[in-house]
Motif scaffolding. Structure first.
Motif, PDB file in Angstrom:
ATOM      1  N   GLY A 242      -7.418 -27.150  -4.350  1.00  0.00           N
ATOM      2  CA  GLY A 242      -6.014 -27.510  -4.164  1.00  0.00           C
ATOM      3  C   GLY A 242      -5.269 -26.516  -3.291  1.00  0.00           C
ATOM      4  O   GLY A 242      -5.793 -25.475  -2.903  1.00  0.00           O
ATOM      5  N   ARG A 245       0.298 -23.325  -3.052  1.00  0.00           N
ATOM      6  CA  ARG A 245       1.626 -23.399  -3.660  1.00  0.00           C
ATOM      7  C   ARG A 245       1.579 -24.108  -5.015  1.00  0.00           C
ATOM      8  O   ARG A 245       2.133 -23.616  -6.002  1.00  0.00           O
ATOM      9  N   ARG A 246       0.932 -25.247  -5.070  1.00  0.00           N
ATOM     10  CA  ARG A 246       0.862 -25.984  -6.344  1.00  0.00           C
ATOM     11  C   ARG A 246      -0.145 -25.354  -7.302  1.00  0.00           C
ATOM     12  O   ARG A 246      -0.078 -25.577  -8.502  1.00  0.00           O
ATOM     13  N   ARG A 248      -3.241 -25.817  -8.112  1.00  0.00           N
ATOM     14  CA  ARG A 248      -3.957 -26.718  -9.029  1.00  0.00           C
ATOM     15  C   ARG A 248      -5.200 -26.054  -9.596  1.00  0.00           C
ATOM     16  O   ARG A 248      -5.522 -26.225 -10.778  1.00  0.00           O
ATOM     17  N   ARG A 251      -4.304 -22.211 -11.526  1.00  0.00           N
ATOM     18  CA  ARG A 251      -3.787 -22.301 -12.886  1.00  0.00           C
ATOM     19  C   ARG A 251      -4.894 -22.400 -13.931  1.00  0.00           C
ATOM     20  O   ARG A 251      -4.670 -22.144 -15.115  1.00  0.00           O
ATOM     21  N   THR A 351       0.325 -27.445 -17.219  1.00  0.00           N
ATOM     22  CA  THR A 351       0.526 -28.084 -15.919  1.00  0.00           C
ATOM     23  C   THR A 351       1.825 -27.590 -15.289  1.00  0.00           C
ATOM     24  O   THR A 351       2.578 -26.822 -15.894  1.00  0.00           O
ATOM     25  N   GLU A 352       2.089 -28.066 -14.076  1.00  0.00           N
ATOM     26  CA  GLU A 352       3.337 -27.699 -13.406  1.00  0.00           C
ATOM     27  C   GLU A 352       4.555 -28.106 -14.228  1.00  0.00           C
ATOM     28  O   GLU A 352       5.599 -27.456 -14.173  1.00  0.00           O
ATOM     29  N   GLN A 353       4.420 -29.191 -15.008  1.00  0.00           N
ATOM     30  CA  GLN A 353       5.533 -29.677 -15.825  1.00  0.00           C
ATOM     31  C   GLN A 353       5.549 -29.046 -17.210  1.00  0.00           C
ATOM     32  O   GLN A 353       6.388 -29.399 -18.036  1.00  0.00           O
ATOM     33  N   THR A 361      -7.657 -33.739 -15.769  1.00  0.00           N
ATOM     34  CA  THR A 361      -7.218 -32.712 -14.827  1.00  0.00           C
ATOM     35  C   THR A 361      -8.270 -31.625 -14.665  1.00  0.00           C
ATOM     36  O   THR A 361      -8.693 -31.295 -13.550  1.00  0.00           O
TER      37      THR A 361
END
Length: 456
Positions: A242, A245-246, A248, A251, A351-353, A361
């Motif tokens: 990924g 920035r995100r 994926r 993390r 997760t990001e949220q 995932t």
């Protein structure tokens, strides 16, 4: 009614009662007639033309309950307090049996509609506000209620075997996994015990059927076990999955590292919270495990979330497990917290949220990591194919290092017997060491001995 006339056989003179085995022809005729009469009786039971035998009667006489009515009642009675995963697996098994217990009634829906209605609505205790059943699913279940065979029909060994055989097959008709067969049969056996307790059946129908599930493979396949070099390459590759920035992949580096360096199960790793960890700047750390977050689905949890919240696997409620954390993992988790912080409830991995990391995932990230870390020759092998294989590698490595099996079992949350039976074939490093010793001994005899000076 004369049995001979009924089957179109000419009547024979009555034989003496003390007929001896020396006259086999008449005995064979009687045995054949008895067999035909038994077959006629079974056929009569199947079409409802004969009363149920005493073995199929409950305490209050023959039961008229259909299998579908009984199965829905059984599911409701065994819903409260059960783990979400147990509810899901129970619904899956009851759906398979129900589809095998349907008669040939006109208007049968296709298999997809049948399974969807049964899985989503028939064996589920709905929470308030969980949703309304569609008109199509309601019509499907109405048809199922009419087409379902009586519960007592399972006393027909032929039907009971057909139902058991249906548990062997997946939706596409291929052979199901051994563990899936065992799980579904366990639900069926338990449900029929419940029917006997309720008085709907006088005895357990499966007691008369000799049907066995193949024995599952106990030992871990050595081919899935990654050595320390391969494991580190895989963990490094996770960080490249990924965009930066995100994050994926980044993390989840610590998530997968916890499975490899601490031997955590996936449902344990997603539940790790900072207050339960001791992460010193140097040396070994410690994790106190006391909860898991297995993924089951919104329909099966009491909270409506995808993940259930449970205690430790196969342990009494409230029990904890202390897991030592090696310095390398402590450093990785400290860096992870410094980079991403924690979720609102203190969880390290989210997760990001801020949600709990889902099965899809981390499996998707792991597949991409294998493609990055392994050569094409290895990506087609079972090596570390699933994230769970990192735990297999961890336990194998600890045993190969000479750690006490009792201590390894305690860290991993297994019994010593299960540990040794599952991982005995995976001690590849120990085999290499012993091979070197044996080779060294044999090599010492490659050269002929020096001649004895005394005989020169």
């Amino acid at each position: 009614m004369d049995l001979n006339e009924h089957h179109g056989v000419a009547s024979q003179p009555e034989q003496p009662a003390d007929r001896t085995p020396a006259q086999p022809h008449g005995g064979s005729a009687v045995a054949g007639l008895a067999g035909e009469f038994g077959a006629e009786l079974v056929r009569a039971i199947r079409v409802g033309l004969a009363e149920v035998s005493n073995s199929g009667q409950g305490a209050q006489g023959p039961s008229h309950m259909s299998w579908y009515s009984f199965a829905t009642e059984y599911a409701r009675a065994h819903w409260p307090g059960r783990a979400a995963k147990t509810r899901d697996e129970g619904s899956d098994a009851l759906t398979a049996v129900t589809m095998a217990m349907l008669g040939d009634l006109p208007g049968r829906p296709n298999g997809h509609l049948l399974r969807r209605a049964l899985r989503h609505w028939a064996f589920v205790t709905l929470r308030p506000g969980q949703g309304e059943m569609s008109a199509q699913d309601r019509l499907v279940l109405q048809w199922v209620a009419k087409a379902s065979r009586p519960l007592v029909d399972l006393h027909d060994p032929v039907l009971a075997r057909d139902v058991l055989e249906s548990l062997r097959r997946k939706l596409d008709g291929s052979e199901a996994a051994v563990e899936t067969m065992r799980r579904k049969r366990k639900v069926l056996v338990h449900a029929l015990h419940y029917a006997v307790e309720r008085g709907e059946l006088g005895s357990h129908p499966l007691n008369r059927v000799r049907w066995r599930v193949p024995k599952p493979a106990v030992a871990v396949d050595p081919r899935v076990v990654a050595n320390p070099y391969q494991a580190r390459d895989l963990l490094d590759a996770v960080s490249y999955v990924g965009g930066y920035r995100r994050a994926r992949g980044r993390r989840l580096v610590g998530f997968f590292a916890g499975m490899y360096y601490a031997g955590l199960r996936p449902e344990e790793a997603v539940a790790v919270a900072l207050p339960d960890c001791r992460l010193p700047r140097t040396g070994w750390g410690r994790l106190i495990l006391h909860r898991t977050r297995p993924q089951a689905g919104k329909r099966w949890t009491d909270t409506g979330e995808f993940h259930d919240e449970r205690g430790l696997k196969n342990r009494p409620p409230g029990e904890t497990r202390v897991v030592p954390l090696p310095p390398h993992l402590v450093a990785m988790w400290r860096e992870h917290v410094a980079t991403f912080g924690t979720a609102d409830d203190g969880r390290l991995f989210f997760t990001e949220q801020g949600r709990v990391v889902s099965y899809s995932t981390y499996h998707r990230v792991w597949r991409e990591s294998r493609d990055l870390a392994l050569s094409p020759a290895l990506t087609s092998t079972p090596l570390a194919k699933r994230p769970y294989d990192l735990r297999h590698s961890a336990l194998s490595t600890w045993l190969c290092a000479g750690a006490d099996p009792a201590e390894v079992a305690q860290r991993a949350g297994n019994s010593v017997e299960v540990l040794l039976s599952r991982y005995a074939k995976c001690l590849y490093d120990r085999q290499s060491i012993n091979n070197q010793r044996i080779e060294g001994l044999l090599s010492s005899y490659d050269q002929p001995p020096e001649p004895d000076q005394a005989h020169d």
